[in-house]
Design an enzyme around this catalytic site. Structure first.
Site, PDB file in Angstrom:
ATOM      1  N   HIS A  86       0.803  -1.217   0.000  1.00 57.62           N
ATOM      2  CA  HIS A  86       0.000   0.000   0.000  1.00 57.62           C
ATOM      3  C   HIS A  86       0.837   1.269   0.000  1.00 57.62           C
ATOM      4  CE1 HIS A  86       0.532   0.033   4.465  1.00 57.62           C
ATOM      5  NE2 HIS A  86       0.331   1.328   4.326  1.00 57.62           N
ATOM      6  N   ASP A 100      -0.136  -7.761   2.241  1.00 54.14           N
ATOM      7  CA  ASP A 100       0.491  -6.432   2.106  1.00 54.14           C
ATOM      8  C   ASP A 100       2.010  -6.560   2.217  1.00 54.14           C
ATOM      9  OD1 ASP A 100       0.693  -3.730   1.781  1.00 54.14           O
ATOM     10  OD2 ASP A 100       0.004  -3.205   3.795  1.00 54.14           O
ATOM     11  N   SER A 118       4.389   2.598   7.941  1.00 55.35           N
ATOM     12  CA  SER A 118       4.049   1.491   7.043  1.00 55.35           C
ATOM     13  C   SER A 118       5.271   1.004   6.276  1.00 55.35           C
ATOM     14  CB  SER A 118       2.981   1.930   6.041  1.00 55.35           C
ATOM     15  OG  SER A 118       1.771   2.209   6.689  1.00 55.35           O
TER      16      SER A 118
END
Length: 277
Positions: free
Chosen positions: A69, A116, A221
């Site tokens: 992402h 992910d 992230s």
């Protein structure tokens, strides 16, 4: 009685001490410079400058692991910076790379961030130094941390829900939360899959009002979740706000993707079947 200047100096020192001990990912602390030489800062163009957007970590010569992402539609001018502690200061240890290849996992689900995991091939090999070294990651067959195990993560993400960003790398220790809790409807429900692990450290009881929940946040992230020095997860997502009691940080379990990783890196794939949700 001290002068007004002495009083102001003392107040400044006291305020600095408070700030120094409260900085972190959320409730974390500044890492010792280059104590995590595998850390990568993925940066996006902003005018004539580059701005930190996501984390990553070095896993092999010319390869960095991160989250899908972070770059779902491709690199789009982003660069990867290794050997960095301060995002703003000139450091001789810094090495900046273009992205030669980006491999996003083909089964990534935008709806719940399942699968992910992404791999970046840098445009050239990095020069190994005390500030840039790969980290070992958990492979299929390894033992992932159990419930309540202490794990560590690091990044340059927000310090709070107001979006305050640190200049220097932050780190935090959190605890693995039982998966059954994270599957509950008041936590993440069906969004939480078997490819995920959740972790957070919350206020102990009785709760100190000054205690800060410890969690990853926006900008962390793609960074690593480590257990006994081995990366077991990739920082993926969590609640709309960081540090919420029933919204721990969610991390992708790396050992579920050993064959995919080996295939991208050109290594011999493991013949045994991988876990699939």
């Amino acid at each position: 009685m001290g002068s007004e200047k002495d009083v102001l100096v003392a107040a400044a020192v006291f305020l600095f001490a408070l700030i120094s001990h409260s900085e972190g990912i959320v409730g974390g602390r500044e890492a010792a410079a280059h104590s995590r030489p595998y850390m990568a800062s993925i940066q996006v163009p902003e005018g004539e400058n580059m701005k930190h957007e996501c984390g990553g970590f070095v896993i092999a010569d010319q390869w960095v692991m991160t989250a899908v992402h972070c770059m779902p539609t491709g690199p789009n001018g982003r660069k990867v910076v290794l050997g960095v502690h301060s995002l703003s200061e000139a450091e001789e240890t810094k090495q900046t790379f273009d992205i030669l290849e980006l491999h996003n996992h083909p089964d990534f689900r935008e709806s719940n961030y399942d699968n992910d995991i992404a791999l970046i091939k840098l445009d050239r090999p990095y020069t190994t130094s005390v500030a840039i070294r790969p980290v070992e990651f958990m492979r299929q067959g390894g033992t992932n941390p159990g419930n309540d195990a202490e794990v560590e993560t690091a990044g340059w993400g927000s310090l709070d829900n107001l979006g305050s960003r640190p200049d220097k790398l932050q780190e935090v220790t959190v605890d693995v939360v039982i998966s059954a809790l994270c599957r509950r409807s008041d936590y993440f429900g069906s969004k939480f899959t078997a490819n995920m692990i959740c972790a957070q450290r919350v206020c102990p009881q009785p709760c100190d009002q000054l205690y800060k929940k410890q969690d990853t946040c926006d900008g962390d992230s793609g960074g690593p979740l480590l257990f006994n020095g081995t990366v077991v997860g990739i920082t993926s997502n969590g609640g709309r706000k960081c540090g919420q009691l029933k919204k721990p940080g969610i991390y992708t379990i790396i050992s579920h993707y050993t064959r995919w990783i080996d295939g991208i890196l050109g290594l011999q794939p493991d013949p045994t079947p991988e876990h699939s949700d």
